[in-house]
Design a protein around this motif. Structure first.
Motif, short mmCIF file in Angstrom:
data_model
loop_
_atom_site.label_atom_id
_atom_site.label_comp_id
_atom_site.label_asym_id
_atom_site.label_seq_id
_atom_site.Cartn_x
_atom_site.Cartn_y
_atom_site.Cartn_z
N THR B 184 25.09 -42.90 82.12
CA THR B 184 25.62 -42.47 80.81
C THR B 184 25.45 -43.57 79.78
O THR B 184 25.06 -43.31 78.63
N HIS B 187 21.77 -43.86 78.82
CA HIS B 187 21.37 -42.73 77.98
C HIS B 187 21.90 -42.89 76.57
O HIS B 187 21.16 -42.71 75.58
N ARG B 188 23.16 -43.25 76.44
CA ARG B 188 23.77 -43.37 75.11
C ARG B 188 23.08 -44.45 74.29
O ARG B 188 22.77 -44.26 73.11
N GLU B 191 19.59 -43.47 73.16
CA GLU B 191 19.69 -42.55 72.01
C GLU B 191 19.95 -43.32 70.71
O GLU B 191 19.38 -43.02 69.67
N LYS B 225 23.45 -28.80 68.03
CA LYS B 225 22.87 -28.68 69.37
C LYS B 225 22.52 -30.06 69.92
O LYS B 225 22.76 -30.36 71.09
N ARG B 226 21.96 -30.91 69.05
CA ARG B 226 21.57 -32.26 69.48
C ARG B 226 22.77 -33.07 69.91
O ARG B 226 22.68 -33.97 70.73
N ALA B 228 25.69 -31.80 71.14
CA ALA B 228 26.58 -31.09 72.06
C ALA B 228 26.86 -31.91 73.33
O ALA B 228 28.01 -32.05 73.75
N LYS B 229 25.79 -32.49 73.88
CA LYS B 229 25.96 -33.28 75.11
C LYS B 229 26.82 -34.50 74.85
O LYS B 229 27.64 -34.89 75.68
N ARG B 230 26.62 -35.10 73.68
CA ARG B 230 27.38 -36.30 73.35
C ARG B 230 28.86 -35.96 73.22
O ARG B 230 29.74 -36.72 73.65
N THR B 232 30.45 -33.68 74.84
CA THR B 232 30.97 -33.54 76.21
C THR B 232 31.17 -34.91 76.84
O THR B 232 32.22 -35.19 77.43
N ALA B 233 30.16 -35.78 76.69
CA ALA B 233 30.24 -37.12 77.31
C ALA B 233 31.40 -37.92 76.74
O ALA B 233 32.09 -38.65 77.45
#
Lengths: 138, 368
Positions: B184, B187-188, B191, B225-226, B228-230, B232-233
């Motif tokens: 995580t 990935h963060r 980004e 949408k871009r 959304a995952k962030r 959640t994380a």
């Protein structure tokens, strides 16, 4: 990393507002056998230092609200905690110049981000061993 | 010698004298800097063409009134200094032209003696160095930008290092939680590095927007949408409310999407760094107030004090106080300004921040 130091006897306070850095440092130091506590802002860091009396503090400089320089100045002016060695770990290049105007004892060590873990270990060994009662004084 | 014999030579000398006067007058007028000649009262008695074009054809007026629009002499005046000591003096001054434009000048003054050897006039020569000062300012900003970016990148590299450490030691020790945490973090930070590069490309490129009718609702959905995952994380309650009837607006779609992304990312970071609350939210809405499309972004993150709020769109500023590059909000604001829009921010330390973004629906609308 190998070390001759008995790390289990030492408690380190990590002060940094960035959760990733706190995770990184905490995990590394715990893997090395240290007891670790952390704070994510200056006021909490000062409270923890006074309450827990760690053996060493790692300190970030750029934090929202109270900066690391203000934290260091406050700690150095408190007779209860002024003796605790501090390693500043920061991305600010001009840190040492800024601190020279504050009239307080500078940090015992200064490290730039991104961190060199070998250098951090060497600094920990030097500062923690020197600060134990049995250590010879210069 | 008879007077008749004198006349031709006198006439020749007079003609020669007039030619020389004309030559010096031309040289005086054609020198490519501002020249004025002042008397002891600081009144302008002569001036060249460039001076007259920039300031006024106002021989007889006070130099401080003409150059600086002052009612009294300047506190330090090189002309007065030359009258005092007869020496050449130099200074740098900022003067104001007839059109109200500020001009940076390098001034030199020189004494002019009369036939009795007294200084009765001083010549003031001013070279326009505005272009040089602007270049210096740009270089200074560039230096600050490079410093800020390297500062921010150090933080991101530390995050990557940390992620790698957690991942590797997690694999070595077979600790699944640690492996996931490491992944995580990597990935963060990747980004964030990606966004820094995109922001740098934006700053490096020319700000030419391609205005085309585009649905801002679609822009909002794409950006959400871009992120959304962030959401959640970071465990952020991310809610959207988009007006269905907003229609199409004249915007550069990519620039607007990046701008919204940067502001939303900033809101997310504020939440992520706020450890004093158990739950965080980011609200993202799109409405209309007549001529403008209005985005509202609200978070309950760490919030900003007054100084931070006033400087948040300056280069080198990070609203989270940590070692980031400060590029995101700077470029976001530049894009909105480029669309003749405006961002209003309210914030309170410890409570959160609200961004109110207004963009004219039609390009050329004066509504702000």
């Amino acid at each position: 990393m190998e070390s001759v130091m008995n790390t289990a006897q030492y408690k380190i306070l990590v002060i940094d507002d960035e959760p990733d850095v706190v995770s990184y440092l905490t995990t590394f130091l715990e893997d090395e056998g240290f007891a670790v506590i952390s704070a994510q802002d200056g006021p909490d860091g000062i409270d923890q230092a006074r309450a827990e009396r760690p053996d060493l503090i790692t300190l970030d400089i750029t934090m929202p609200g109270m900066s690391g320089i203000e934290v260091l100045t406050t700690l150095r002016r408190d007779p209860e905690v002024e003796h605790i060695p501090i390693i500043v770990i920061t991305g600010v290049a001009s840190f040492q110049k800024q601190l020279s105007f504050r009239g307080v004892r500078p940090p015992e060590a200064f490290m730039q981000k991104p961190m060199n873990l070998l250098l951090l270990t060497e600094n920990l060994e030097k500062l923690l061993v020197q600060n134990t009662p049995s250590a010879a004084h210069e | 010698m008879s007077s008749k014999k004198k006349e031709p030579s006198v006439k020749r000398l007079e003609t020669e004298l007039e030619k020389n006067r004309e030559r010096f007058r031309t040289m005086f007028n054609e020198v490519p800097c501002y020249i004025s000649v002042q008397d002891r009262d600081l009144k302008i008695v002569h001036s060249n063409r460039k001076f007259k074009e920039a300031f006024c054809d106002c021989d007889g007026d006070y130099c401080y009134r003409v150059y600086k629009h002052r009612n009294e002499p300047c506190l330090t005046c090189p002309v007065e200094a030359t009258f005092d000591d007869g020496e050449i003096h130099h200074s740098e001054e900022v003067v104001t032209s007839l059109s109200g434009e500020s001009i940076n000048t390098l001034v030199s003054t020189a004494p002019i003696y009369n036939s009795e050897g007294e200084i009765d006039l001083v010549m003031e020569m001013s070279a326009d160095i505005t272009h040089i000062r602007n270049l210096q300012k740009q270089l200074t900003n560039l230096g600050l930008l490079v410093g800020s970016i390297s500062h921010g990148l150090k933080g991101l590299l530390t995050g990557l290092d940390g992620g790698m450490y957690l991942l590797n030691t997690g694999l070595d020790k077979d600790k699944k939680d640690r492996i996931e945490k490491g992944r995580t973090m990597i990935h963060r930070n990747v980004e964030q590095i990606r966004q820094v590069v995109l922001d740098l490309l934006y700053i490096a490129g020319e700000e030419e927007y391609k205005f085309e009718p585009y649905s801002l609702r679609d822009a909002a959905v794409s950006v959400a949408k871009r992120l959304a995952k962030r959401a959640t994380a970071y465990q952020i309650d991310f809610k959207m409310e988009l007006d269905e009837d907003i229609g199409s607006c004249d915007v550069d779609a990519n620039a607007i999407k990046e701008s919204l992304f940067n502001i939303l990312a900033s809101a997310f970071e504020s939440c992520r760094l706020d450890t004093r609350k158990d739950a965080h939210f980011v609200r993202f809405s799109l409405t209309s107030d007549g001529d403008n499309a209005v985005f509202n972004i609200e978070d309950n993150g760490i919030g900003l004090n007054q100084e931070s709020r006033e400087n948040m769109f300056n280069l080198n500023f990070s609203n989270t106080g940590k070692e980031s590059t400060g590029l995101g909000l700077f470029t976001a604001n530049k894009v909105i300004e480029g669309h003749r829009g405006v961002i209003e921010v309210t914030s309170e330390p410890g409570k959160g921040t609200s961004y109110h973004i207004r963009i004219p629906k039609v390009r050329g609308s004066n509504e702000k």
